[in-house]
Design an enzyme around this catalytic site. Structure first.
Site, PDB file in Angstrom:
ATOM      1  N   HIS A   1       0.843  -1.177   0.178  1.00  0.00           N
ATOM      2  CA  HIS A   1      -0.073   0.046   0.019  1.00  0.00           C
ATOM      3  C   HIS A   1       0.915   1.375   0.028  1.00  0.00           C
ATOM      4  CE1 HIS A   1      -3.317  -2.703   0.998  1.00  0.00           C
ATOM      5  NE2 HIS A   1      -2.579  -3.191   2.196  1.00  0.00           N
TER       6      HIS A   1
ATOM      7  N   HIS B   1       5.450   6.738   6.700  1.00  0.00           N
ATOM      8  CA  HIS B   1       5.067   6.344   5.104  1.00  0.00           C
ATOM      9  C   HIS B   1       4.373   7.362   4.496  1.00  0.00           C
ATOM     10  CE1 HIS B   1       1.017   6.094   7.382  1.00  0.00           C
ATOM     11  NE2 HIS B   1       0.589   6.533   6.267  1.00  0.00           N
TER      12      HIS B   1
ATOM     13  N   HIS C   1       2.002   8.834   0.977  1.00  0.00           N
ATOM     14  CA  HIS C   1       1.015   8.624   0.020  1.00  0.00           C
ATOM     15  C   HIS C   1       1.281   9.690  -1.335  1.00  0.00           C
ATOM     16  CE1 HIS C   1      -1.699   6.782   2.930  1.00  0.00           C
ATOM     17  NE2 HIS C   1      -1.199   7.465   3.977  1.00  0.00           N
TER      18      HIS C   1
ATOM     19  N   GLU D   1      -3.380  13.378   0.817  1.00  0.00           N
ATOM     20  CA  GLU D   1      -4.738  12.720   1.495  1.00  0.00           C
ATOM     21  C   GLU D   1      -5.502  14.173   1.987  1.00  0.00           C
ATOM     22  OE1 GLU D   1      -3.764   9.239   3.754  1.00  0.00           O
ATOM     23  OE2 GLU D   1      -4.563   8.453   1.758  1.00  0.00           O
TER      24      GLU D   1
ATOM     25  N   HIS E   1       3.266  10.833   6.710  1.00  0.00           N
ATOM     26  CA  HIS E   1       2.750  10.533   7.860  1.00  0.00           C
ATOM     27  C   HIS E   1       3.348  10.131   8.851  1.00  0.00           C
ATOM     28  CE1 HIS E   1      -1.639  10.279   5.463  1.00  0.00           C
ATOM     29  NE2 HIS E   1      -1.272  11.672   5.844  1.00  0.00           N
TER      30      HIS E   1
ATOM     31  N   THR F   1      -6.361   6.426   7.553  1.00  0.00           N
ATOM     32  CA  THR F   1      -7.012   6.692   6.222  1.00  0.00           C
ATOM     33  C   THR F   1      -6.865   5.413   5.402  1.00  0.00           C
ATOM     34  OG1 THR F   1      -4.748   7.492   5.235  1.00  0.00           O
ATOM     35  CG2 THR F   1      -6.194   9.069   6.257  1.00  0.00           C
ATOM     36  N   THR F   2      -6.492   4.250   5.985  1.00  0.00           N
ATOM     37  CA  THR F   2      -6.497   3.270   5.185  1.00  0.00           C
ATOM     38  C   THR F   2      -7.392   2.004   6.243  1.00  0.00           C
ATOM     39  OG1 THR F   2      -4.509   2.168   6.453  1.00  0.00           O
ATOM     40  CG2 THR F   2      -4.148   3.332   4.379  1.00  0.00           C
TER      41      THR F   2
HETATM   42  N1  LIG Z   1      -2.479   6.747   6.785  1.00  0.00           N
HETATM   43  S1  LIG Z   1      -2.468   6.693   8.521  1.00  0.00           S
HETATM   44  O1  LIG Z   1      -3.831   7.085   8.928  1.00  0.00           O
HETATM   45  O2  LIG Z   1      -1.313   7.522   8.950  1.00  0.00           O
HETATM   46  C1  LIG Z   1      -2.080   4.825   8.895  1.00  0.00           C
HETATM   47  C2  LIG Z   1      -1.596   4.571  10.303  1.00  0.00           C
HETATM   48  C3  LIG Z   1      -1.212   3.514  10.354  1.00  0.00           C
HETATM   49  C4  LIG Z   1      -1.539   2.445   9.675  1.00  0.00           C
HETATM   50  C5  LIG Z   1      -0.955   1.120  10.183  1.00  0.00           C
HETATM   51  O3  LIG Z   1       0.130   0.824  10.676  1.00  0.00           O
HETATM   52  N2  LIG Z   1      -1.945  -0.206   9.969  1.00  0.00           N
HETATM   53  C6  LIG Z   1      -3.198   0.267   9.930  1.00  0.00           C
HETATM   54  C7  LIG Z   1      -3.995  -0.134  10.898  1.00  0.00           C
HETATM   55  C8  LIG Z   1      -3.543  -0.779  12.028  1.00  0.00           C
HETATM   56  N3  LIG Z   1      -2.625  -1.960  11.987  1.00  0.00           N
HETATM   57  C9  LIG Z   1      -2.800  -2.811  12.956  1.00  0.00           C
HETATM   58  C10 LIG Z   1      -3.817  -3.273  13.445  1.00  0.00           C
HETATM   59  C11 LIG Z   1      -4.345  -3.254  14.708  1.00  0.00           C
HETATM   60  C12 LIG Z   1      -5.575  -3.589  15.033  1.00  0.00           C
HETATM   61  C13 LIG Z   1      -6.543  -4.408  14.259  1.00  0.00           C
HETATM   62  C14 LIG Z   1      -5.929  -4.611  12.991  1.00  0.00           C
HETATM   63  C15 LIG Z   1      -4.638  -3.918  12.470  1.00  0.00           C
HETATM   64  C16 LIG Z   1      -1.433  -1.657  11.488  1.00  0.00           C
HETATM   65  C17 LIG Z   1      -1.279  -1.233  10.092  1.00  0.00           C
HETATM   66  C18 LIG Z   1      -2.094   2.635   8.592  1.00  0.00           C
HETATM   67  C19 LIG Z   1      -2.322   3.862   8.072  1.00  0.00           C
HETATM   68 ZN   LIG Z   2      -1.080   7.502   5.811  1.00  0.00          ZN
END
Ligand SMILES: NS(=O)(=O)c1ccc(C(=O)N2CCCN(Cc3ccccc3)CC2)cc1
Ligand SMILES: [Zn+2]
Length: 262
Positions: free
Chosen positions: A64, A94, A96, A106, A119, A199-200
Site C-alpha cells: 500500500h 510512510h 501517499h 490525502e 505520515h 486513512t486506510t
Molecule cells: N495513513 S494513516 O492513517 O497514517 C495509517 C496509520 C497507521 C497504519 C497502520 O500501521 N496499519 C493500519 C491499521 C493498524 N494496523 C494494526 C492493526 C491493529 C488492530 C487491528 C488490525 C490491524 C497496522 C497497520 C496505516 C495507516
Molecule cells: Zn498515511
C-alpha cells in the site's frame, strides 16, 4: 484471502465501506482543511518532537505504501504537546503520492492537493500496552502529516529514495538503520489539528491528526523514485506501479479544525 482492499477501481476507497462500515463514520480522515474556518486556539502548546535517540529498523513495501519502522519498546522517540495530553511513541512513517504531474496528498487545503503527504505515526504508550491496542482506541494514535511540494531536492530524503530499489515489490523488507525523520520537518511547526481516523482500512477512529501548514520540498526526480515501487509482489505477473495510494477527503460531519497559529 478474499477481496483485499487497495486503490484500484474494484477495491479502492469508494468500495471500502463494504468491508469496513466505519468508512462512513463521523470522524473519518482525511479532510479538506479550510484555513478560514479553522479556529485559532491559543491554548494549543507547540508540538515537541524528541527524535534524537530514535532508532529506525527497516524499510518495507507493504503493498500500500513504503514504510520505515522504528523501535518502539521505550520512549526514545516521541511527540508531545499541541493537542496531545500524553507523550506518543513513534512507530513508523510512510507516504501517499500521486501519478506524474498529479496530486497525491490525502489532506487538501481549500481544495489544493499536494503531490504527496508524509505520515509520522505515533501511539499512546502511556495508556495502552501495544500499537494494535492503541490503534483501536479513540485517543490511541497521533499522526503528524506533512505535505510534500515539488521544488529543490531534499538532502534528507535521498537516504529513503536511494533505498527504494531494495523494496520494489509488495512484501519486501530491507535494513534501514540510523535514519532520523527530524530532517524531514519544514521550518515552521505551525499546525492544524482535528479528531479523525486511519486513512486506510481498518479506518479506526483513533487518530488525533496534526497537519503542518508548511510543506517540505523534494525534486521531481526524487518524487519519481516513489513511482518505481510496485503494488504487486515480485511473483505476480501483473505489474502495477505504486501511485495514487491516497484516500480522498471525507465529510467533516460537524468537526472543528483548530489552528495553532493566527
Ligand atoms: N495513513 S494513516 O492513517 O497514517 C495509517 C496509520 C497507521 C497504519 C497502520 O500501521 N496499519 C493500519 C491499521 C493498524 N494496523 C494494526 C492493526 C491493529 C488492530 C487491528 C488490525 C490491524 C497496522 C497497520 C496505516 C495507516
Ligand atoms: Zn498515511
Amino acid at each position: 484471502t478474499g477481496h483485499h482492499w487497495g486503490y484500484g477501481e474494484a477495491n479502492g476507497p469508494a468500495e471500502w465501506h463494504k468491508g469496513y462500515p466505519i468508512a462512513q463514520g463521523s470522524r473519518q480522515s482525511p479532510i479538506d482543511i479550510v484555513p478560514g474556518s479553522a479556529v485559532y486556539d491559543a491554548s494549543l502548546s507547540p508540538i515537541s518532537l524528541f527524535y534524537n535517540n530514535c532508532t529506525s529498523v527497516n524499510i518495507t513495501n507493504n503493498g500500500h505504501s513504503v514504510v520505515v519502522e522504528f523501535v518502539d519498546i521505550d520512549d526514545r522517540s516521541v511527540i508531545q504537546g499541541g493537542p496531545l495530553d500524553n507523550m506518543y511513541r513513534l512507530k513508523q512513517f510512510h507516504f501517499h503520492w500521486g501519478g506524474k504531474g498529479c496530486g497525491g496528498s490525502e489532506h487538501t487545503v481549500s481544495g489544493k492537493i499536494y503531490p504527496s503527504e508524509l505520515h509520522l505515526v505515533h501511539w499512546n504508550a502511556v495508556k495502552y500496552k501495544s500499537f494494535g491496542e492503541a490503534a483501536a482506541a479513540s485517543d490511541g494514535l497521533a499522526v503528524l502529516g506533512i505535505f510534500l511540494e515539488i521544488g529543490i531536492e531534499h538532502k534528507g530524503l535521498h537516504q529513503i529514495t536511494d533505498a527504494m530499489y531494495m523494496v520494489k515489490f509488495k512484501g519486501t523488507v530491507a535494513d534501514f538503520k540510523g535514519f532520523n525523520p527530524k530532517c524531514l520537518l519544514p521550518l515552521s511547526l505551525d499546525f492544524w489539528t482535528y479528531p479523525g481516523s486511519l486513512t486506510t482500512p481498518p479506518l479506526f477512529e483513533s487518530v488525533t491528526w496534526i497537519v503542518l501548514k508548511d510543506p517540505m520540498f523534494l525534486s521531481e526526480k526524487q518524487m519519481g523514485k516513489f513511482r518505481t515501487l510496485n503494488f504487486n509482489g515480485e511473483e505476480e505477473e501483473s505489474r502495477r506501479r505504486m501511485e495514487n495510494n491516497f484516500r480522498p477527503p471525507q465529510p467533516l460531519k460537524g468537526r472543528t479544525v483548530r489552528a495553532s497559529f493566527r
